[in-house]
Design an enzyme around this catalytic site. Structure first.
Site, PDB file in Angstrom:
ATOM      1  N   ARG A 161      -0.125  -9.201  13.433  1.00 24.35           N
ATOM      2  CA  ARG A 161      -0.436  -8.176  12.589  1.00 24.35           C
ATOM      3  C   ARG A 161      -1.583  -8.864  11.639  1.00 24.35           C
ATOM      4  O   ARG A 161      -2.647  -8.308  11.238  1.00 24.35           O
ATOM      5  CB  ARG A 161       0.593  -7.215  11.847  1.00 24.35           C
ATOM      6  CG  ARG A 161       1.057  -6.347  12.984  1.00 24.35           C
ATOM      7  CD  ARG A 161       2.453  -5.859  12.464  1.00 24.35           C
ATOM      8  NE  ARG A 161       2.500  -4.962  11.303  1.00 24.35           N
ATOM      9  CZ  ARG A 161       3.236  -4.769  10.440  1.00 24.35           C
ATOM     10  NH1 ARG A 161       4.640  -5.292  10.514  1.00 24.35           N
ATOM     11  NH2 ARG A 161       3.327  -4.028   9.322  1.00 24.35           N
ATOM     12  N   ARG A 210      12.199  -6.517   4.392  1.00 26.23           N
ATOM     13  CA  ARG A 210      11.903  -5.168   4.314  1.00 26.23           C
ATOM     14  C   ARG A 210      12.842  -4.087   4.929  1.00 26.23           C
ATOM     15  O   ARG A 210      12.999  -4.695   6.215  1.00 26.23           O
ATOM     16  CB  ARG A 210      10.470  -4.526   4.428  1.00 26.23           C
ATOM     17  CG  ARG A 210      10.270  -3.132   4.253  1.00 26.23           C
ATOM     18  CD  ARG A 210       8.556  -3.143   4.185  1.00 26.23           C
ATOM     19  NE  ARG A 210       7.997  -2.971   5.504  1.00 26.23           N
ATOM     20  CZ  ARG A 210       6.572  -2.696   5.612  1.00 26.23           C
ATOM     21  NH1 ARG A 210       5.914  -2.386   4.498  1.00 26.23           N
ATOM     22  NH2 ARG A 210       6.224  -2.453   6.825  1.00 26.23           N
ATOM     23  N   ARG A 256      11.768  -2.160  10.509  1.00 26.28           N
ATOM     24  CA  ARG A 256      10.905  -1.495  11.687  1.00 26.28           C
ATOM     25  C   ARG A 256      10.660  -2.603  12.916  1.00 26.28           C
ATOM     26  O   ARG A 256      10.752  -3.753  12.660  1.00 26.28           O
ATOM     27  CB  ARG A 256       9.533  -1.492  10.821  1.00 26.28           C
ATOM     28  CG  ARG A 256       9.253  -0.238  10.204  1.00 26.28           C
ATOM     29  CD  ARG A 256       7.938  -0.055   9.345  1.00 26.28           C
ATOM     30  NE  ARG A 256       6.860  -0.745   9.945  1.00 26.28           N
ATOM     31  CZ  ARG A 256       5.621  -0.471   9.243  1.00 26.28           C
ATOM     32  NH1 ARG A 256       5.591  -0.028   8.175  1.00 26.28           N
ATOM     33  NH2 ARG A 256       4.554  -1.053   9.819  1.00 26.28           N
ATOM     34  N   ARG A 278      -9.084   0.660   9.301  1.00 23.92           N
ATOM     35  CA  ARG A 278      -8.679  -0.933   9.780  1.00 23.92           C
ATOM     36  C   ARG A 278      -9.651  -1.515  10.573  1.00 23.92           C
ATOM     37  O   ARG A 278      -9.446  -2.699  11.011  1.00 23.92           O
ATOM     38  CB  ARG A 278      -7.426  -0.436  10.643  1.00 23.92           C
ATOM     39  CG  ARG A 278      -6.102  -0.830   9.683  1.00 23.92           C
ATOM     40  CD  ARG A 278      -5.082  -0.674  10.804  1.00 23.92           C
ATOM     41  NE  ARG A 278      -3.642  -1.547  10.375  1.00 23.92           N
ATOM     42  CZ  ARG A 278      -2.839  -0.837   9.645  1.00 23.92           C
ATOM     43  NH1 ARG A 278      -2.845   0.592   9.367  1.00 23.92           N
ATOM     44  NH2 ARG A 278      -1.585  -1.364   9.431  1.00 23.92           N
ATOM     45  N   LYS A 315       0.804  -1.190  -0.055  1.00 18.08           N
ATOM     46  CA  LYS A 315      -0.115  -0.128  -0.030  1.00 18.08           C
ATOM     47  C   LYS A 315       0.984   1.276   0.116  1.00 18.08           C
ATOM     48  O   LYS A 315       0.526   2.326  -0.594  1.00 18.08           O
ATOM     49  CB  LYS A 315      -0.951  -0.084   1.183  1.00 18.08           C
ATOM     50  CG  LYS A 315      -1.842  -1.159   1.305  1.00 18.08           C
ATOM     51  CD  LYS A 315      -2.954  -1.085   2.736  1.00 18.08           C
ATOM     52  CE  LYS A 315      -2.042  -0.967   3.866  1.00 18.08           C
ATOM     53  NZ  LYS A 315      -1.495  -2.360   4.212  1.00 18.08           N
TER      54      LYS A 315
END
Ligand code: AMP
Length: 215
Positions: free
Chosen positions: A171, A127, A160, A88, A13
């Site tokens: 998550r 990532r 992160r 969300r 996203k």
């Protein structure tokens, strides 16, 4: 153009929102980025959100709804916006729906970037982001580099703290149980456009633009 970018954590996203924002010259509103900045600046919002985010849980609906209310009423959203990371929960979706009515915004689309959980875990543990320009890289792209290929910052790559496998799985669980019902809600309104998120970044961006154009 008013766009809600939807998809699981790691669906792309943020990456797609940046491309669309540049192409369509409308602001990219990432609630995750706003919260991370607040944490960095140690604002009251950041202090409240920090622990919740680290565990991969959701910040309270009321805080997020107030934040979006304030943001969407800003001048730079007059010609459109790209929402990334909001709504969300079903409560956030309903609040957004009401807000759009109050703001007389009736043309909008929810673009659902589809993926699968195993691909997401692989992607997110790989990532890395530059802490200066926020550009996201794959670990393989930067593992031999000391400077950010985008802004030139030295030793600025980081993982992160919510991108560890355990937190990612948590998550994803929250995404399936709490976030996914939103699709049904906007689907009933005929607002959902599906795009395959497993293709290359360029192809996904082209497909999003094409589907927005034809709807
Ligand atoms: P993201 O960068 O969108 O993955 O967001 C990072 C984290 O910020 C999430 O895991 C949540 O803890 C928090 N967050 C971002 N957007 C929201 C939202 N709309 N509602 C609740 N929490 C959020």
């Amino acid at each position: 153009m008013n766009i809600i970018l939807f998809g699981s954590p790691g669906a792309g996203k943020g990456t797609q929102a940046k491309i669309l924002s540049a192409k369509l010259t409308i602001p990219h509103i990432s609630t995750g980025d706003i919260l991370r900045q607040a944490v960095k600046d140690k604002t009251p919002l950041g202090i409240k959100a920090q622990g919740i985010m680290k565990k991969g849980e959701l910040v309270s609906d009321q805080i997020m709804i107030d934040l979006i209310k304030e943001t969407l009423q800003k001048k730079d959203c007059k010609n459109g916006f790209i929402l990334d990371g909001f709504p969300r929960t079903l409560a956030q979706a309903k609040a957004l729906d009401n807000l759009l009515i109050i703001l007389h915004i009736n043309t909008y689309h929810l673009v659902n970037i589809t993926t699968n959980d195993d691909e997401i875990v692989k992607r997110l543990t790989n990532r890395r982001a530059c802490k200066v320009c926020k550009t996201i890289f794959n670990y393989d792209e930067i593992k031999r580099k000391t400077k950010c290929p985008h802004c030139g910052a030295e030793n600025s790559f980081f993982l992160r703290n919510d991108d560890t496998e355990e937190v990612i799985r948590h998550r994803l669980e929250i995404y399936h149980s709490t976030t996914l019902p939103i699709l049904k809600y906007f689907g009933k309104k005929g607002k959902v456009l599906n795009v395959n998120g497993l293709a290359s970044i360029k192809t996904v961006a082209e497909n999003i633009l094409a589907t927005l154009k034809s709807n």
